[in-house]
Design a protein around this motif. Structure first.
Motif, PDB file in Angstrom:
ATOM      1  N   GLU B  79       0.817  -1.211   0.000  1.00 45.29           N
ATOM      2  CA  GLU B  79       0.000   0.000   0.000  1.00 45.29           C
ATOM      3  C   GLU B  79       0.852   1.262   0.000  1.00 45.29           C
ATOM      4  OE1 GLU B  79      -2.952  -2.522   2.959  1.00 45.29           O
ATOM      5  OE2 GLU B  79      -1.871  -0.789   3.717  1.00 45.29           O
ATOM      6  N   HIS B  80       2.178   1.100  -0.064  1.00 44.75           N
ATOM      7  CA  HIS B  80       3.033   2.260   0.126  1.00 44.75           C
ATOM      8  C   HIS B  80       3.279   3.016  -1.167  1.00 44.75           C
ATOM      9  CE1 HIS B  80       3.601   1.184   4.264  1.00 44.75           C
ATOM     10  NE2 HIS B  80       3.752  -0.058   3.871  1.00 44.75           N
ATOM     11  N   ARG B  81       3.902   4.162  -1.038  1.00 47.24           N
ATOM     12  CA  ARG B  81       4.035   5.128  -2.118  1.00 47.24           C
ATOM     13  C   ARG B  81       4.577   4.491  -3.397  1.00 47.24           C
ATOM     14  NH1 ARG B  81       4.931  10.633  -2.590  1.00 47.24           N
ATOM     15  NH2 ARG B  81       5.045  10.921  -0.341  1.00 47.24           N
ATOM     16  N   PRO B  82       3.804   4.525  -4.505  1.00 44.81           N
ATOM     17  CA  PRO B  82       4.310   4.006  -5.779  1.00 44.81           C
ATOM     18  C   PRO B  82       5.157   5.073  -6.464  1.00 44.81           C
ATOM     19  CG  PRO B  82       1.972   4.554  -5.973  1.00 44.81           C
ATOM     20  CD  PRO B  82       2.421   5.050  -4.637  1.00 44.81           C
ATOM     21  N   ASP B  83       6.421   4.750  -6.714  1.00 45.07           N
ATOM     22  CA  ASP B  83       7.273   5.764  -7.334  1.00 45.07           C
ATOM     23  C   ASP B  83       8.297   5.148  -8.279  1.00 45.07           C
ATOM     24  OD1 ASP B  83       9.314   6.256  -4.290  1.00 45.07           O
ATOM     25  OD2 ASP B  83       9.021   4.544  -5.609  1.00 45.07           O
ATOM     26  N   MET B  84       8.056   3.883  -8.672  1.00 49.08           N
ATOM     27  CA  MET B  84       9.033   3.196  -9.521  1.00 49.08           C
ATOM     28  C   MET B  84       8.395   2.631 -10.770  1.00 49.08           C
ATOM     29  SD  MET B  84      10.775   0.749  -6.684  1.00 49.08           S
ATOM     30  CE  MET B  84      11.909   0.031  -7.837  1.00 49.08           C
ATOM     31  N   TYR B  85       9.204   2.480 -11.777  1.00 51.80           N
ATOM     32  CA  TYR B  85       8.847   1.717 -12.970  1.00 51.80           C
ATOM     33  C   TYR B  85       9.872   0.602 -13.131  1.00 51.80           C
ATOM     34  CZ  TYR B  85       6.083   5.848 -14.193  1.00 51.80           C
ATOM     35  OH  TYR B  85       5.188   6.894 -14.195  1.00 51.80           O
ATOM     36  N   PRO B  86       9.503  -0.496 -13.815  1.00 49.38           N
ATOM     37  CA  PRO B  86      10.486  -1.572 -13.997  1.00 49.38           C
ATOM     38  C   PRO B  86      11.751  -1.085 -14.712  1.00 49.38           C
ATOM     39  CG  PRO B  86       8.306  -2.294 -14.669  1.00 49.38           C
ATOM     40  CD  PRO B  86       8.192  -0.828 -14.378  1.00 49.38           C
ATOM     41  N   LEU B  87      11.545  -0.268 -15.755  1.00 53.74           N
ATOM     42  CA  LEU B  87      12.686   0.373 -16.423  1.00 53.74           C
ATOM     43  C   LEU B  87      12.400   1.866 -16.453  1.00 53.74           C
ATOM     44  CD1 LEU B  87      13.324  -2.073 -19.428  1.00 53.74           C
ATOM     45  CD2 LEU B  87      14.704  -1.816 -17.363  1.00 53.74           C
ATOM     46  N   VAL B 241      12.426  -9.575  -0.784  1.00 50.15           N
ATOM     47  CA  VAL B 241      11.005  -9.451  -0.475  1.00 50.15           C
ATOM     48  C   VAL B 241      10.298  -8.561  -1.488  1.00 50.15           C
ATOM     49  CG1 VAL B 241       9.354  -8.540   1.214  1.00 50.15           C
ATOM     50  CG2 VAL B 241      11.333  -9.802   1.996  1.00 50.15           C
ATOM     51  N   THR B 242      11.043  -7.627  -2.050  1.00 47.41           N
ATOM     52  CA  THR B 242      10.384  -6.631  -2.896  1.00 47.41           C
ATOM     53  C   THR B 242      10.481  -7.000  -4.369  1.00 47.41           C
ATOM     54  OG1 THR B 242      12.407  -5.324  -3.011  1.00 47.41           O
ATOM     55  CG2 THR B 242      10.865  -4.798  -1.250  1.00 47.41           C
ATOM     56  N   LEU B 243       9.626  -6.379  -5.171  1.00 44.45           N
ATOM     57  CA  LEU B 243       9.611  -6.657  -6.600  1.00 44.45           C
ATOM     58  C   LEU B 243      10.705  -5.845  -7.270  1.00 44.45           C
ATOM     59  CD1 LEU B 243       7.792  -8.280  -8.668  1.00 44.45           C
ATOM     60  CD2 LEU B 243       7.030  -6.007  -9.378  1.00 44.45           C
ATOM     61  N   GLN B 244      11.885  -6.436  -7.395  1.00 41.59           N
ATOM     62  CA  GLN B 244      12.964  -5.713  -8.040  1.00 41.59           C
ATOM     63  C   GLN B 244      12.836  -5.873  -9.550  1.00 41.59           C
ATOM     64  OE1 GLN B 244      16.701  -6.053  -5.806  1.00 41.59           O
ATOM     65  NE2 GLN B 244      15.516  -6.905  -4.113  1.00 41.59           N
ATOM     66  N   SER B 245      13.472  -4.991 -10.274  1.00 41.48           N
ATOM     67  CA  SER B 245      13.266  -4.922 -11.725  1.00 41.48           C
ATOM     68  C   SER B 245      13.520  -6.230 -12.453  1.00 41.48           C
ATOM     69  CB  SER B 245      14.150  -3.833 -12.337  1.00 41.48           C
ATOM     70  OG  SER B 245      13.696  -2.564 -11.945  1.00 41.48           O
TER      71      SER B 245
END
Lengths: 162, 764
Positions: B79-87, B241-245
């Motif tokens: 639920e936390h701040r979305p600030d990334m894209y895969p690339l 744990v996190t969705l890394q690129s």
């Protein structure tokens, strides 16, 4: 430009065609499909790639396959005999020295190299021998216990190396 | 109990020592390609243009992707701040940020292709210091986040100002704890493969169920079309744990090339671009009464969050208030900020904020102890949380072995004989910690599901969505199922997480898997046992409540001649007319409130505690610190497997020692990471581990399976603090910045000499 080399791996003669730049680690994993030897840093700092060259431990990620033409290599797969585990493998299991297991093959082979040369090492000698093998899970305590325990068993059984 | 509480090797140890265990990077598939990511070599820049045409033309390259190959779905963690894209689409924000990727027939071709991708950057100002990043005029990383303050939390309980006014002693200080990397042995990686519109990803991770959810969202795919499988995993300690690129990148490369794609980090990428421990500056003020009663603590913490949030807000939420609950401190005020800087994002690392905070807080407790002339161990005992307490934030301790743990390490270390000598060489120091187990972070489901099935040959199959990455959760589950079903542990198989066949679980992090996963397995095993005994009753012609199970055999307790093997019963149950599979189902959720330090909340079903005493020897010529021995007292309820519980404390303790003395991710003035390898990063070797004692308190938790609580994260947090306090005890210098290097010690000793000279003599 491929080169033909011969390696004796875990007692078996392997005829290979390799590129000069291929490391022993690459050849073991990619040509011979011996996946027990791991790549973790690729620069010789962690020991996960450790194998035995003519019985002595080396870092296979820093060794060109060409360099060890016609030599004898032992990987972790060559340690157990059928279902029978090597005393080091048995001790690692029984003493709780295995957690994620990624360092275990390299760690065990390094320990074997030590015990084959020095069957009665002190704790400090074990630590010195294992200095080049990183483990992040265990804190090394049970690994050292396992090596010392295996040393005792190996001396008792007079296990002969091949 | 037959299986619980016994020392048992981990059930998967054997395949690991023979080299048979297959990790992600060992996977080989027909037609498999090798993926590599093009990473930014700029710290902060706009992307003007990406030209991959030369890479596409290189023979052996089967796919090249850029941001355009993804829907522009911004994501974060949960639920936390979305600030990334895969690339990266139009901006890179740290050296290592993912820009493009290729898949080729071998790694060499892939690496060559990466070099052929041309990226035109327009450099932007760089900011590397978190406190500086908050100032007006600093480079702003995200347009919608003023002052780079990504997360801001204010917590206040009681009346801190009144408490300060009432205090007899107040201690103030600034502390710094560094960025450090988990440095697990197995680099992160995955293999992605499509079959029609179904995607399967094999990845050694710590959050199999969750990664599937996150990946489906980022790829804009229906959940049922994404399958996540966890093979053997070589450590993680929070990072995986996190969705890394690498996951969406591998998926897209596989889709476009039509072949399986393997993407695995190399060691440098691990240091440049994964999720290390957050560095933090802490301004701390603690107040106490003359008799040692702790009155209040005020904290301002500035966390250097790197370029993206991901799970950092979740971590900061916990870090901002967890240690407040360790002692009975009634007044708290904390201002916690997460700040963007041009470095890689940070993430979860065993201890999850505890090692940093413990260092600061426990140092101050010793300063207070000295000022009022009380034994530091006594100070802890006086204020320690106890069973039955409700803490300042509402945490409820149904079991608590903190006092027992402190008393144990005091006794074992011969504390009373050694402490307070200031002999210029050796000293002892103490520190404590608290950790959650089975916590509620989410508003929704915060637990675990499990199936326990009994096969026709009597083997017990456990299917849980929780994973094992070396910490031994599979063995714990096998022990629990074996105990409930009256079999030996070798009769139990635990399946690896596979979203096609293992049920959803929150994931083996936060020290929750023993209670959360363990209770789900226990309930599923109990359900299977009920079904088993019902069928056995039918088979034997006796009432099922007169049946017992011993070593795999079901016995009619009142008619001892009637007995039958478990396998016979499950076969009977399955193949008789109107038969059915013996399949037990279990679900566990902590009966708690969502963690919210701004209110009163009790987020966990149980909490674990620990105390450590470090005995050190300081070489005042070289500044080197030798830890003569580390004494640890750990409250984990019932240790399900004492050998593995010990192993967890030992391994975690060395990570804590490493954090205290050796490890740091160092950046130069320009922001280049100077330590992207094991040796440079200061990762401990066999010589760095001191002799250690691991003791377990005699507590039994009412909620945990067979009384057990989490153990994994207790070893690290007290270590740096105990060492720092021991150094002070030995030579009278206070180090406020980690890691405590020989240089820092020598500098402090020099300063101490000068101060003594200036004061006109008199060594302390």
């Amino acid at each position: 430009m491929k080169h033909a080399i011969t390696l004796i791996v875990n007692g078996k003669v392997e005829y290979l065609e390799i590129q000069p730049k291929e490391t022993l680690l690459q050849v073991l994993r990619e040509h011979l499909h011996l996946m027990g030897t791991k790549e973790s840093c690729g620069m010789g700092e962690c020991g996960a790639c450790s194998v035995l060259l003519n019985g002595k431990v080396i870092k296979s990620c820093l060794t060109l396959a060409l360099e060890v033409n016609e030599q004898t290599i032992t990987t972790i797969e060559g340690l157990s005999q059928g279902d029978q585990l090597h005393p080091l493998q048995k001790a690692f299991v029984e003493k709780g020295a295995v957690q994620c297991g990624f360092c275990s093959p390299g760690m065990i082979l390094t320990a074997k190299s030590l015990l084959d040369e020095n069957p009665h090492p002190s704790e400090a000698e074990v630590k010195r021998a294992l200095m080049g093998n990183v483990c992040r899970c265990t804190g090394y305590t049970k690994i050292i216990e396992a090596v010392l325990s295996a040393a005792t068993e190996m001396t008792a059984n007079q296990v002969m190396d091949y | 109990m037959n299986v619980i509480g016994k020392r048992a090797p981990l059930i998967d140890s054997r395949v690991k020592v023979t080299g048979e265990a297959r990790y992600t990077s060992d996977m080989v598939m027909p037609g498999m390609l090798f993926g590599k990511i093009l990473r930014s070599h700029k710290h902060h820049a706009r992307i003007i243009h990406v030209d991959a045409s030369r890479a596409e033309r290189l023979p052996g390259v089967m796919a090249v992707i850029t941001a355009q190959d993804f829907k522009p779905i911004k994501y974060g963690f949960g639920e936390h701040r979305p600030d990334m894209y895969p690339l990266a689409i139009d901006r890179v924000r740290f050296m290592g940020d993912e820009v493009a990727a290729v898949a080729a027939v071998d790694l060499d071709t892939a690496a060559e292709a990466i070099d052929l991708i041309e990226v035109e950057y327009e450099e932007l100002p760089v900011v590397l210091d978190a406190e500086e990043a908050m100032q007006e005029g600093s480079a702003q990383l995200h347009d919608d986040v003023p002052h780079n303050i990504a997360y801001d939390l204010f917590v206040e309980k009681g009346n801190v100002d009144a408490a300060f006014a009432d205090a007899d002693v107040i201690v103030e200080g600034r502390y710094y704890a560094q960025r450090a990397h988990q440095s697990y042995l197995e680099p992160a990686g995955c293999v992605a493969r499509w079959e029609g519109d179904k995607l399967t990803v094999w990845a050694g991770s710590m959050y199999n169920s969750g990664l599937r959810l996150m990946l489906a969202r980022v790829l804009n795919m229906p959940l049922s079309k994404v399958r996540f499988v966890q093979p053997y995993t070589g450590g993680s300690f929070g990072s995986k744990v996190t969705l890394q690129s690498i996951y969406p990148v591998a998926a897209q490369l596989a889709k476009i090339s039509g072949r399986p794609v393997k993407v695995v980090n190399n060691r440098e990428e691990e240091y440049f671009a994964t999720r290390p421990r957050v560095a933090v500056v802490l301004y701390v003020k603690t107040a106490a009464k003359r008799d040692g009663t702790l009155l209040a603590r005020e904290v301002r913490m500035i966390n250097d969050g790197g370029a993206y949030c991901e799970m950092a807000p979740a971590m900061l939420l916990v870090m901002s208030h967890r240690s407040d609950n360790l002692y009975r401190i009634p007044n708290i005020r904390t201002d916690a900020k997460l700040v963007y800087t041009n470095k890689s994002a940070i993430g979860a690392y065993r201890g999850y904020g505890n090692p940093q905070c413990s260092f600061a807080y426990e140092s101050q407790l010793d300063i207070i102890a000295e000022k009022i002339g009380i034994d530091p161990a006594q100070l802890r005992l006086k204020n320690a949380s106890r069973e039955g307490d409700t803490s300042v934030h509402g945490w409820e301790f149904k079991s608590c072995g903190l006092v027992e743990s402190i008393e144990k390490v005091v006794e074992r270390s011969q504390w009373k004989d050694k402490q307070g000598k200031r002999n210029g060489k050796r000293g002892v120091g103490i520190a404590c910690t608290i950790h959650e187990g089975d916590d509620r972070h989410a508003t929704g489901f915060a637990g675990s599901n499990a199936f326990v099935e009994i096969e026709e040959d009597g083997r017990i199959i456990v299917r849980s969505g929780e994973g094992d990455y070396g910490q031994g959760s599979h063995t714990a589950f096998a022990q629990i199922a074996a105990e409930v079903l009256g079999v030996t542990i070798d009769k139990v198989d635990v399946r690896f997480p596979d979203t096609d066949s293992t049920p959803y679980a929150l994931g083996p992090w936060g020290s929750r898997v023993t209670i959360g996963g363990g209770n789900a397995v226990r309930l599923a095993a109990l359900d299977a046992r009920r079904q088993l005994l019902a069928a056995a009753g039918d088979l034997l012609g006796v009432k099922q409540d007169t049946l017992g199970i011993e070593d795999g055999t079901i016995l009619a307790l009142e008619e001892p001649t009637k007995s039958v093997a478990i396998g016979e019963v499950s076969k009977y149950a399955l193949y008789r007319k109107n038969g059915s599979l013996i399949l037990g189902k279990g679900t566990e959720e902590p009966p708690t409130s969502k963690m919210d330090p701004t209110k009163q909340s009790n987020p966990c079903s149980a909490y674990s505690f620990a105390a450590q005493v470090a005995e050190v020897e300081v070489d005042t010529d070289t500044g080197k610190v030798e830890i003569l021995k580390l004494y640890t007292g750990n409250d984990v309820g019932t240790p399900l497997n004492p050998m593995n519980a010990e192993a967890q404390v030992e391994g975690c303790a060395l990570q804590g020692i490493g954090y205290g003395l050796f490890e740091e991710m160092k950046f130069n003035k320009e922001g280049h990471l100077m330590t992207p390898g094991y040796l440079a990063a200061g990762i401990p070797n066999a010589f760095d581990m001191p002799p250690i004692e691991v003791h377990f308190a005699n507590t039994l938790d009412p909620f945990g399976p067979f009384g057990a609580k989490g153990v994994a994260e207790l070893g690290a947090p007290p270590a740096a603090a105990a060492i720092a306090n021991a150094i002070y005890d030995a030579v009278g210098i206070r180090l406020n910045e980690l890691p405590i290097t020989p240089e820092k010690i020598l500098r402090a000793l020099e300063q101490q000499k000068n101060e003594v000279r200036n004061e006109g003599g008199g060594v302390k």
